[in-house]
Enzyme design. Structure first.
Site, PDB file in Angstrom:
ATOM      1  N   ARG A 234      30.532  44.889  36.823  1.00 23.38           N
ATOM      2  CA  ARG A 234      31.112  46.168  36.432  1.00 23.38           C
ATOM      3  C   ARG A 234      30.031  47.148  35.976  1.00 23.38           C
ATOM      4  O   ARG A 234      30.041  48.323  36.353  1.00 23.38           O
ATOM      5  CB  ARG A 234      32.153  45.951  35.318  1.00 23.38           C
ATOM      6  CG  ARG A 234      32.818  47.225  34.813  1.00 23.38           C
ATOM      7  CD  ARG A 234      33.463  48.044  35.932  1.00 23.38           C
ATOM      8  NE  ARG A 234      34.457  47.303  36.667  1.00 23.38           N
ATOM      9  CZ  ARG A 234      35.749  47.291  36.365  1.00 23.38           C
ATOM     10  NH1 ARG A 234      36.185  48.005  35.339  1.00 23.38           N
ATOM     11  NH2 ARG A 234      36.594  46.610  37.095  1.00 23.38           N
TER      12      ARG A 234
ATOM     13  N   GLU B 282      49.954  -5.558  45.856  1.00 22.01           N
ATOM     14  CA  GLU B 282      50.258  -5.896  47.245  1.00 22.01           C
ATOM     15  C   GLU B 282      50.353  -7.417  47.411  1.00 22.01           C
ATOM     16  O   GLU B 282      49.511  -8.171  46.898  1.00 22.01           O
ATOM     17  CB  GLU B 282      49.137  -5.329  48.124  1.00 22.01           C
ATOM     18  CG  GLU B 282      49.234  -5.624  49.590  1.00 22.01           C
ATOM     19  CD  GLU B 282      48.068  -5.012  50.362  1.00 22.01           C
ATOM     20  OE1 GLU B 282      48.164  -4.936  51.594  1.00 22.01           O
ATOM     21  OE2 GLU B 282      47.058  -4.618  49.726  1.00 22.01           O
TER      22      GLU B 282
ATOM     23  N   LYS C 289      54.030  -1.518  54.976  1.00 23.49           N
ATOM     24  CA  LYS C 289      52.708  -0.905  55.032  1.00 23.49           C
ATOM     25  C   LYS C 289      52.523  -0.280  56.414  1.00 23.49           C
ATOM     26  O   LYS C 289      52.869  -0.879  57.434  1.00 23.49           O
ATOM     27  CB  LYS C 289      51.640  -1.969  54.779  1.00 23.49           C
ATOM     28  CG  LYS C 289      50.222  -1.450  54.631  1.00 23.49           C
ATOM     29  CD  LYS C 289      49.294  -2.575  54.188  1.00 23.49           C
ATOM     30  CE  LYS C 289      47.884  -2.103  53.916  1.00 23.49           C
ATOM     31  NZ  LYS C 289      47.019  -3.190  53.394  1.00 23.49           N
TER      32      LYS C 289
ATOM     33  N   ASN D 290      47.495  51.361  11.929  1.00 20.98           N
ATOM     34  CA  ASN D 290      47.329  51.893  13.280  1.00 20.98           C
ATOM     35  C   ASN D 290      46.408  53.107  13.315  1.00 20.98           C
ATOM     36  O   ASN D 290      45.656  53.298  14.285  1.00 20.98           O
ATOM     37  CB  ASN D 290      48.690  52.255  13.874  1.00 20.98           C
ATOM     38  CG  ASN D 290      49.486  51.022  14.281  1.00 20.98           C
ATOM     39  OD1 ASN D 290      48.937  49.928  14.386  1.00 20.98           O
ATOM     40  ND2 ASN D 290      50.783  51.193  14.501  1.00 20.98           N
TER      41      ASN D 290
ATOM     42  N   CYS E 141      48.140   0.047  49.677  1.00 21.05           N
ATOM     43  CA  CYS E 141      46.686  -0.098  49.787  1.00 21.05           C
ATOM     44  C   CYS E 141      46.045   0.831  50.814  1.00 21.05           C
ATOM     45  O   CYS E 141      45.846   2.006  50.563  1.00 21.05           O
ATOM     46  CB  CYS E 141      46.343  -1.553  50.061  1.00 21.05           C
ATOM     47  SG  CYS E 141      44.612  -1.942  49.639  1.00 21.05           S
TER      48      CYS E 141
END
Length: 679
Positions: free
Chosen positions: A365, A50, A119, A487, A172
């Site tokens: 659960r 700034e 600003k 499987n 700022c």
């Protein structure tokens, strides 16, 4: 460059710099700025503090015509000195606007001032006194001002477009207000937010400043670049720290040294530079539907200034200095293990939190089940079943249930090794749960006969025994494969578990992504506490439990399990009795798959960008580009082919930002075509 070319891979390089200041001397300040900009040539955008052209601490000198004229003259000098760069440069100065003086951010690009943004909130309290010299920007501001001989767009309603980057600017105090202008800029489309600041250092303020910048970047789903004045400002009453920060969507990408952090003495400028990932921000804004709802709060439309259009209009030759975008290494952390924090303290805290989430989920659960119903878990001696068992034990301990309610069953098959079976037995004994052993091989052999299947091409008949088949299997080639053989074993294990009680699943998130499970086999359970834990994190959770919940041999045992090669153990072991079927030999390293999983699901990145990031990530070991490409292709192929398994997975708790639950997070057609992900 068009929007698709710039920035490459969506990485927009930004820098915040706090140069040395000669209070009241714009000429010296421009010289200091040019020096400070030299190491930042690769940045696409640079923001300075700034009122940097004059210094923030000029006080009543701001009323002097000489200072104001010099500031405007040196702004034009800085514009000319940086004309050969494609950078966007944003610098603060006091600017005469009509009969007022305003605190302004000037935006420079390719030899022109393309915008001036005032600003909006002036601090006039405590050590600040800006209302004495400046007027705040508001809707009454003129749409343009004259700087030199140029008519420059002016106002707080301006956004700068540069490729896919849309830049908003505040100054700022604007950030420290209840309704920062950057919030409205973000809603209007800005994904890069800049703050030119002069923030003095007092005890504790740096933390507050850091939190503001990081939180605003997260609230706005944007990059936030903050540059503050340094200690060469006047110290008559205050000291300015030179604090520069860059944040992205709630995460700090980098910050500079500052006064107060122990790195004195100070010399020259300080800066920070990083890449903002615009594609990641775009993805998050797109999937968070509530983000655009804020558009109705905009009281007026924003004006967009397109740097590409301005460049074409000015017809500048392409001999201007390029920032060498093509394939530049990313200037931001590329986290190789995104699910596992690198900092040990942070990692321990993450593991503790995950255990609590898993435990609370399972306890809820189980609380709905009859007390006589046992909790069944298949314990293999591997990582996933160990983690699920630890969670079950922790839930029993915290809620006062007897550990004997947990029934751990080892079910050795044709691929089970002595090491994993021994680890499983020892673990169950150490945890004090009910344990049982069921040899599944006789049932599997009967299934092969019923199916008229020849396991691994070995002929069997009514005279084949389990032991004779086992011996023949040990002689099969190391690369032999038989999906039916695998499987059948997985489904028989699930059948035995499901027939006896409430089954806890053990499959993890990485296996769900790759479909590395047997449909209606280990794919199914009554509840899965591991459902959103990726494989790379499972290993750390088991190690965390070893170090924090157990001592002596029990902790050592968990470390041994964590170090065991990952395998379903469904194919026969090697001749020496060790695991022959290592999962990562088949599908590729889980470290890579979890990296891909995070960036595909969490960030929505393209294969090209993921390859680029993987080349720059620091994995636990080096991977060649060919291995990265091969594993990424495997990931996409298996991810698309196995959505049907993810469409019907058991309930389980979400613990992180990535989940594949079809109920809460990931809804995808099982027959989708992956064409765009192949090209």
């Amino acid at each position: 460059m068009n929007d698709h070319e710039f920035p490459p891979y969506g990485l927009f390089r930004v820098a915040a710099v706090s140069p040395q200041v000669a209070v009241g001397d714009p000429r010296q300040n421009v010289a200091h700025m040019l020096d400070a900009l030299q190491p930042l040539e690769s940045a696409d955008l640079v923001v300075l503090p700034e009122l940097a052209l004059t210094g923030y601490t000029c006080g009543d000198l701001f009323a002097q015509e000489a200072l104001l004229a010099a500031a405007e003259e040196q702004l034009l000098e800085l514009t000319g000195q940086t004309a050969d760069s494609k950078q966007i440069l944003v610098v603060g100065l006091p600017l005469r606007v009509g009969t007022s003086l305003m605190n302004v951010a000037a935006v420079l690009h390719r030899g022109q001032v393309i915008a001036a943004i005032p600003k909006q909130f002036l601090p006039t309290y405590n050590e600040f006194y800006e209302g004495r010299w400046f007027r705040a920007g508001d809707e009454t501001d003129p749409p343009s001002v004259s700087i030199g001989r140029q008519d420059v767009p002016f106002g707080s309603d301006i956004l700068i477009r540069c490729g896919t980057a849309v830049v908003g600017v505040e100054i700022c105090e604007d950030l420290w207000t209840p309704l920062p202008p950057s919030s409205f800029q973000a809603v209007a489309g800005a994904n890069i937010l800049l703050n030119l600041s002069a923030s003095n250092e007092i005890v504790g303020k740096a933390t507050w400043r850091h939190d503001l910048v990081v939180s605003q970047s997260g609230r706005c789903i944007a990059g936030y670049v903050y540059a503050s004045s340094g200690p060469s400002e006047s110290t008559t009453d205050l000291v300015f720290g030179g604090h520069c920060l860059i944040a992205e969507n709630g995460q700090l990408l980098g910050q500079s040294r500052r006064v107060g952090d122990g790195e004195l003495p100070w010399q020259g400028a300080t800066h920070v530079m990083a890449d903002i990932d615009l594609q990641r921000l775009q993805h998050d804004r797109r999937v968070i539907g509530s983000f655009d709802d804020g558009r109705r709060l905009l009281s007026r439309p924003f004006r967009f200034i397109d740097t590409n259009a301005l460049a074409v209009k000015r017809r500048r030759p392409e001999t201007a200095k390029s920032n060498a975008h093509a394939e530049r290494p990313p200037l931001r952390p590329v986290v190789a293990q995104p699910f596992v924090p690198a900092d040990p303290q942070h990692r321990d805290a993450r593991c503790a939190e995950i255990f609590e989430i898993q435990t609370a989920a399972l306890a809820k659960r189980v609380s709905r089940l009859p007390e006589s119903l046992p909790l069944l878990i298949g314990v293999s001696g591997g990582l996933d079943s160990t983690l699920a068992l630890l969670v079950a034990v922790k839930a029993c301990d915290q809620y006062g249930w007897n550990r004997q309610r947990i029934h751990g069953i080892t079910m050795p098959g044709f691929g089970t090794t002595e090491t994993t079976e021994s680890n499983a037995d020892e673990l169950m004994t150490a945890l004090g749960i009910t344990s049982e052993r069921i040899d599944i091989r006789p049932l599997c052999l009967q299934a092969f006969r019923s199916l008229e299947h020849t396991p691994l091409n070995l002929a069997i008949d009514q005279h084949t025994t389990v032991e004779s088949l086992q011996q023949q299997l040990l002689q099969t080639p190391a690369d032999a494969e038989d999906l039916v053989f695998e499987n059948v074993q997985a489904r028989i294990r699930t059948f035995l578990l499901m027939s006896r009680g409430f089954v806890l699943g053990t499959g993890d998130l990485s296996e769900q992504a790759l479909g590395w499970s047997t449909y209606n086999g280990d794919h199914m359970s009554m509840y899965n506490v591991n459902t959103s834990i990726p494989k790379t994190l499972v290993r750390f959770l088991v190690r965390y439990a070893a170090d924090h919940y157990f001592e002596g041999r029990d902790g050592q045992l968990l470390h041994e399990i964590a170090d065991t090669p990952i395998s379903p153990e469904l194919l026969p072991p090697a001749a020496d009795g060790t695991i022959r079927q290592e999962t990562e030999d088949k599908v590729g390293p889980y470290e890579l798959h979890d990296f891909f999983l995070y960036n595909v699901i969490r960030n929505g990145f393209t294969p090209e960008k993921i390859r680029f990031l993987a080349r720059h990530a620091r994995f636990s070991q080096p991977y060649s580009e060919q291995q990265i490409d091969r594993t990424l292709n495997t990931f996409y192929r298996r991810f698309f082919a196995n959505q049907f398994k993810r469409s019907c997975v058991p309930d389980g708790p979400k613990v992180g930002s990535v989940s594949l639950s079809p109920r809460g997070d990931w809804r995808m057609p099982s027959d989708a075509d992956r064409g765009p992900w192949k090209e």
